[in-house]
Write a protein that holds these residues in place. Structure first.
Motif, PDB file in Angstrom:
ATOM      1  N   ARG A  32      11.079  -7.035  -0.804  1.00 47.31           N
ATOM      2  CA  ARG A  32       9.976  -7.010  -1.763  1.00 47.31           C
ATOM      3  C   ARG A  32       9.393  -8.414  -1.884  1.00 47.31           C
ATOM      4  NH1 ARG A  32      14.089  -4.626  -4.735  1.00 47.31           N
ATOM      5  NH2 ARG A  32      14.072  -6.382  -6.159  1.00 47.31           N
ATOM      6  N   PRO A  33       8.078  -8.538  -2.010  1.00 48.77           N
ATOM      7  CA  PRO A  33       7.049  -7.492  -2.035  1.00 48.77           C
ATOM      8  C   PRO A  33       6.415  -7.239  -0.666  1.00 48.77           C
ATOM      9  CG  PRO A  33       6.041  -9.551  -2.671  1.00 48.77           C
ATOM     10  CD  PRO A  33       7.492  -9.865  -2.353  1.00 48.77           C
ATOM     11  N   THR A  54       8.010  -3.154   1.419  1.00 53.45           N
ATOM     12  CA  THR A  54       8.641  -2.254   0.467  1.00 53.45           C
ATOM     13  C   THR A  54       8.912  -0.898   1.101  1.00 53.45           C
ATOM     14  OG1 THR A  54       6.510  -1.439  -0.322  1.00 53.45           O
ATOM     15  CG2 THR A  54       7.408  -3.393  -1.427  1.00 53.45           C
TER      16      THR A  54
END
Length: 295
Positions: free
Chosen positions: A64-65, A68
């Motif tokens: 993350r991010p 994902t």
């Protein structure tokens, strides 16, 4: 005063360009520029009438991010729509990213891949980060790794120095996969032992996470399929500052032919080290074997 004004204007322009480039390299190219690249080839001694369409996914580096579970599912859905005879997952599911908001749970990224299917199955190998970023396997000094378990949970076999025979349209071929060549514990690959499992003259498709094995691959193998390099991940004016290969740019990306032997290296999907791609967008690779060669 004029000179100072020009200097400030130039400095502001440089700062804007730097920020714009960074924004593109972090937020646009790695995420929004996913492309599909197709290679068509007929290797030497390939059986007449055998056509195979392979869909390759390499180097997710789930975190993350940047990568994902939701993004992985989107990539998997796009790959599924390509209708491959086989889907091949070429390793490095785990992150390798120090600048991240955290890891994606293995069951989550595996679930994101669980919708993949193909007439001749979904098959996988592991990469170096699938060992290096698994503290339990590193501490134990052996597998199964968390990636082994996650893929087993969705019914995807992992090829650790293994070869399996398959048949299509009356023609036999072999799918083989090497364990990782540069695992942080020790090299795990066994090319001779893997090819010794091939019991006839049918063509062999070899999955090998790192392309550095290619000089040792005999012409007995129809095509070698790799990831790992990310195509350099950053490419500026044709220069790649860092390629994780002892051969430099020789096997960085694309379709390489040496002495009649074929290697295809995917630029991969995620990022490692720094969350940036520049000049090397992420890609899904399609390999059409027994088809007219790419232009």
């Amino acid at each position: 005063m004029i000179a100072r004004r020009n200097f400030l204007r130039a400095a502001a322009g440089f700062l804007f360009a730097s920020l714009s480039t960074t924004t593109y390299a972090v937020g646009i190219e790695p995420i929004l520029r996913l492309k599909t690249v197709t290679y068509r080839l007929t290797p030497p001694n390939w059986p007449d009438g055998l056509r195979l369409r392979l869909v390759l996914l390499a180097d997710f580096h789930a975190c993350r991010p940047w990568m994902t579970a939701q993004r992985i599912k989107g990539i998997a859905d796009q790959a599924q729509a390509l209708q491959g005879d086989m889907v091949l997952l070429l390793g490095d599911f785990l992150s390798g990213m120090r600048l991240s908001g955290g890891q994606v749970a293995p069951e989550d990224w595996a679930d994101a891949l669980s919708g993949l299917s193909a007439p001749f199955g979904v098959h996988a190998i592991l990469g170096n980060h699938d060992w290096a970023d698994d503290p339990e396997a590193m501490a134990q000094g052996h597998g199964p790794t968390v990636v082994h378990r996650a893929l087993a949970g969705i019914g995807v076999p992992v090829y650790d120095n293994r070869a399996v025979a398959m048949d299509k349209d009356g023609h036999r071929f072999w799918l083989a996969g090497l364990a990782d060549q540069y695992g942080p514990l020790r090299p795990l690959d066994d090319l001779p032992g893997t090819l010794a499992q091939v019991k006839d003259a049918a063509p062999v498709i070899l999955m090998a996470h790192e392309p550095d094995i290619f000089p040792k691959v005999p012409d007995r193998v129809a095509v070698t399929l790799s990831g790992h390099t990310h195509g350099g991940q950053i490419k500026i004016f044709g220069m790649m500052p860092f390629i994780p290969s002892r051969y430099g740019a020789r096997y960085a990306h694309g379709h390489i032919v040496e002495e009649g032997r074929h290697l295809i290296v995917s630029a991969g999907l995620g990022t490692s080290g720094v969350p940036m791609r520049f000049g090397v967008p992420p890609e899904i690779v399609v390999v059409e074997l027994g088809a007219q060669a790419s232009a």
